[in-house]
Design a protein around this motif. Structure first.
Motif, PDB file in Angstrom:
ATOM      1  N   GLU A  31      23.046 -14.154 -16.548  1.00 55.26           N
ATOM      2  CA  GLU A  31      23.564 -14.991 -17.624  1.00 55.26           C
ATOM      3  C   GLU A  31      23.515 -14.276 -18.977  1.00 55.26           C
ATOM      4  O   GLU A  31      24.455 -14.341 -19.762  1.00 55.26           O
ATOM      5  CB  GLU A  31      22.748 -16.278 -17.683  1.00 55.26           C
ATOM      6  N   THR A  32      22.426 -13.596 -19.239  1.00 50.02           N
ATOM      7  CA  THR A  32      22.297 -12.866 -20.505  1.00 50.02           C
ATOM      8  C   THR A  32      22.382 -11.377 -20.214  1.00 50.02           C
ATOM      9  O   THR A  32      21.764 -10.883 -19.269  1.00 50.02           O
ATOM     10  CB  THR A  32      20.960 -13.181 -21.190  1.00 50.02           C
ATOM     11  N   PRO A  33      23.162 -10.640 -21.028  1.00 49.25           N
ATOM     12  CA  PRO A  33      23.289  -9.195 -20.799  1.00 49.25           C
ATOM     13  C   PRO A  33      21.974  -8.469 -21.095  1.00 49.25           C
ATOM     14  O   PRO A  33      21.207  -8.869 -21.965  1.00 49.25           O
ATOM     15  CB  PRO A  33      24.396  -8.770 -21.765  1.00 49.25           C
ATOM     16  N   ARG A  34      21.721  -7.412 -20.366  1.00 51.48           N
ATOM     17  CA  ARG A  34      20.496  -6.638 -20.555  1.00 51.48           C
ATOM     18  C   ARG A  34      20.638  -5.587 -21.642  1.00 51.48           C
ATOM     19  O   ARG A  34      19.643  -5.080 -22.134  1.00 51.48           O
ATOM     20  CB  ARG A  34      20.112  -5.954 -19.250  1.00 51.48           C
ATOM     21  N   ILE A  35      21.859  -5.232 -21.979  1.00 51.26           N
ATOM     22  CA  ILE A  35      22.081  -4.216 -23.004  1.00 51.26           C
ATOM     23  C   ILE A  35      22.748  -4.859 -24.211  1.00 51.26           C
ATOM     24  O   ILE A  35      23.399  -5.893 -24.100  1.00 51.26           O
ATOM     25  CB  ILE A  35      22.949  -3.053 -22.472  1.00 51.26           C
ATOM     26  N   LYS A  36      22.612  -4.231 -25.339  1.00 51.12           N
ATOM     27  CA  LYS A  36      23.231  -4.718 -26.562  1.00 51.12           C
ATOM     28  C   LYS A  36      24.670  -4.198 -26.606  1.00 51.12           C
ATOM     29  O   LYS A  36      24.909  -2.998 -26.478  1.00 51.12           O
ATOM     30  CB  LYS A  36      22.441  -4.213 -27.769  1.00 51.12           C
ATOM     31  N   MET A  37      25.622  -5.117 -26.761  1.00 49.74           N
ATOM     32  CA  MET A  37      27.031  -4.736 -26.814  1.00 49.74           C
ATOM     33  C   MET A  37      27.514  -4.764 -28.254  1.00 49.74           C
ATOM     34  O   MET A  37      27.185  -5.687 -29.006  1.00 49.74           O
ATOM     35  CB  MET A  37      27.873  -5.701 -25.971  1.00 49.74           C
ATOM     36  N   SER A  38      28.303  -3.777 -28.591  1.00 50.86           N
ATOM     37  CA  SER A  38      28.880  -3.754 -29.935  1.00 50.86           C
ATOM     38  C   SER A  38      30.039  -4.740 -30.003  1.00 50.86           C
ATOM     39  O   SER A  38      30.507  -5.259 -28.986  1.00 50.86           O
ATOM     40  CB  SER A  38      29.353  -2.343 -30.283  1.00 50.86           C
ATOM     41  N   ARG A  39      30.506  -4.984 -31.197  1.00 46.43           N
ATOM     42  CA  ARG A  39      31.614  -5.921 -31.379  1.00 46.43           C
ATOM     43  C   ARG A  39      32.878  -5.417 -30.685  1.00 46.43           C
ATOM     44  O   ARG A  39      33.616  -6.195 -30.075  1.00 46.43           O
ATOM     45  CB  ARG A  39      31.865  -6.097 -32.876  1.00 46.43           C
ATOM     46  N   GLY A  40      33.118  -4.107 -30.734  1.00 47.81           N
ATOM     47  CA  GLY A  40      34.288  -3.530 -30.068  1.00 47.81           C
ATOM     48  C   GLY A  40      34.257  -3.724 -28.568  1.00 47.81           C
ATOM     49  O   GLY A  40      35.278  -4.010 -27.939  1.00 47.81           O
ATOM     50  N   VAL A  41      33.081  -3.563 -27.987  1.00 50.90           N
ATOM     51  CA  VAL A  41      32.939  -3.753 -26.539  1.00 50.90           C
ATOM     52  C   VAL A  41      33.202  -5.204 -26.171  1.00 50.90           C
ATOM     53  O   VAL A  41      33.885  -5.488 -25.185  1.00 50.90           O
ATOM     54  CB  VAL A  41      31.538  -3.305 -26.084  1.00 50.90           C
ATOM     55  N   LYS A  42      32.685  -6.138 -26.958  1.00 46.71           N
ATOM     56  CA  LYS A  42      32.907  -7.559 -26.689  1.00 46.71           C
ATOM     57  C   LYS A  42      34.391  -7.902 -26.776  1.00 46.71           C
ATOM     58  O   LYS A  42      34.908  -8.663 -25.953  1.00 46.71           O
ATOM     59  CB  LYS A  42      32.110  -8.414 -27.670  1.00 46.71           C
ATOM     60  N   ILE A  43      35.088  -7.344 -27.769  1.00 44.20           N
ATOM     61  CA  ILE A  43      36.525  -7.601 -27.917  1.00 44.20           C
ATOM     62  C   ILE A  43      37.295  -7.011 -26.742  1.00 44.20           C
ATOM     63  O   ILE A  43      38.196  -7.649 -26.186  1.00 44.20           O
ATOM     64  CB  ILE A  43      37.027  -7.054 -29.269  1.00 44.20           C
ATOM     65  N   ALA A  44      36.925  -5.793 -26.336  1.00 45.06           N
ATOM     66  CA  ALA A  44      37.602  -5.157 -25.205  1.00 45.06           C
ATOM     67  C   ALA A  44      37.402  -5.969 -23.920  1.00 45.06           C
ATOM     68  O   ALA A  44      38.343  -6.158 -23.137  1.00 45.06           O
ATOM     69  CB  ALA A  44      37.085  -3.735 -25.019  1.00 45.06           C
ATOM     70  N   LEU A  45      36.191  -6.461 -23.707  1.00 47.75           N
ATOM     71  CA  LEU A  45      35.931  -7.282 -22.519  1.00 47.75           C
ATOM     72  C   LEU A  45      36.709  -8.596 -22.563  1.00 47.75           C
ATOM     73  O   LEU A  45      37.179  -9.082 -21.530  1.00 47.75           O
ATOM     74  CB  LEU A  45      34.437  -7.549 -22.373  1.00 47.75           C
ATOM     75  N   MET A  46      36.855  -9.162 -23.750  1.00 54.76           N
ATOM     76  CA  MET A  46      37.634 -10.398 -23.888  1.00 54.76           C
ATOM     77  C   MET A  46      39.100 -10.152 -23.519  1.00 54.76           C
ATOM     78  O   MET A  46      39.711 -10.934 -22.799  1.00 54.76           O
ATOM     79  CB  MET A  46      37.531 -10.937 -25.313  1.00 54.76           C
ATOM     80  N   PHE A  47      39.658  -9.032 -24.010  1.00 53.13           N
ATOM     81  CA  PHE A  47      41.044  -8.707 -23.662  1.00 53.13           C
ATOM     82  C   PHE A  47      41.194  -8.442 -22.170  1.00 53.13           C
ATOM     83  O   PHE A  47      42.210  -8.809 -21.571  1.00 53.13           O
ATOM     84  CB  PHE A  47      41.543  -7.514 -24.473  1.00 53.13           C
ATOM     85  N   LEU A  48      40.203  -7.811 -21.559  1.00 49.65           N
ATOM     86  CA  LEU A  48      40.264  -7.582 -20.116  1.00 49.65           C
ATOM     87  C   LEU A  48      40.239  -8.901 -19.346  1.00 49.65           C
ATOM     88  O   LEU A  48      40.955  -9.057 -18.359  1.00 49.65           O
ATOM     89  CB  LEU A  48      39.100  -6.693 -19.671  1.00 49.65           C
ATOM     90  N   ARG A  49      39.423  -9.841 -19.788  1.00 48.68           N
ATOM     91  CA  ARG A  49      39.390 -11.157 -19.128  1.00 48.68           C
ATOM     92  C   ARG A  49      40.742 -11.847 -19.239  1.00 48.68           C
ATOM     93  O   ARG A  49      41.252 -12.410 -18.276  1.00 48.68           O
ATOM     94  CB  ARG A  49      38.308 -12.033 -19.748  1.00 48.68           C
ATOM     95  N   ILE A  50      41.312 -11.817 -20.443  1.00 47.68           N
ATOM     96  CA  ILE A  50      42.622 -12.448 -20.656  1.00 47.68           C
ATOM     97  C   ILE A  50      43.681 -11.782 -19.789  1.00 47.68           C
ATOM     98  O   ILE A  50      44.508 -12.456 -19.159  1.00 47.68           O
ATOM     99  CB  ILE A  50      42.996 -12.408 -22.155  1.00 47.68           C
TER     100      ILE A  50
END
Length: 68
Positions: A31-50
């Motif tokens: 449920e919670t990520p083990r590593i700290k993600m940067s804002r760019g990584v979060k945005i990239a993952l959001m686009f991949l989900r979409i």
């Protein structure tokens, strides 16, 4: 009240319940990520989900048009 047992029978219902329990257990573990993600990584993952959701919708549309 509808349960898995009333819909599918006792044996199949217990199999489905086992699968859903395992899925819930895995989702809770990660449920919670083990590593700290940067804002760019979060945005990239959001686009991949979409993108993946759009691909699934397109595949579903293609399947629906082939059935017609």
């Amino acid at each position: 009240m509808l349960t898995l047992e009333t819909i599918f029978g006792e044996r199949i219902g217990s199999v489905f319940r086992g699968w859903t329990n395992k899925i819930h257990e895995i989702n809770k573990k990660y449920e919670t990520p083990r590593i700290k993600m940067s804002r760019g990584v979060k945005i990239a993952l959001m686009f991949l989900r979409i993108y993946l959701i759009l691909l699934v919708l397109l595949l579903g549309y293609k399947f629906w048009t082939l059935l017609k």
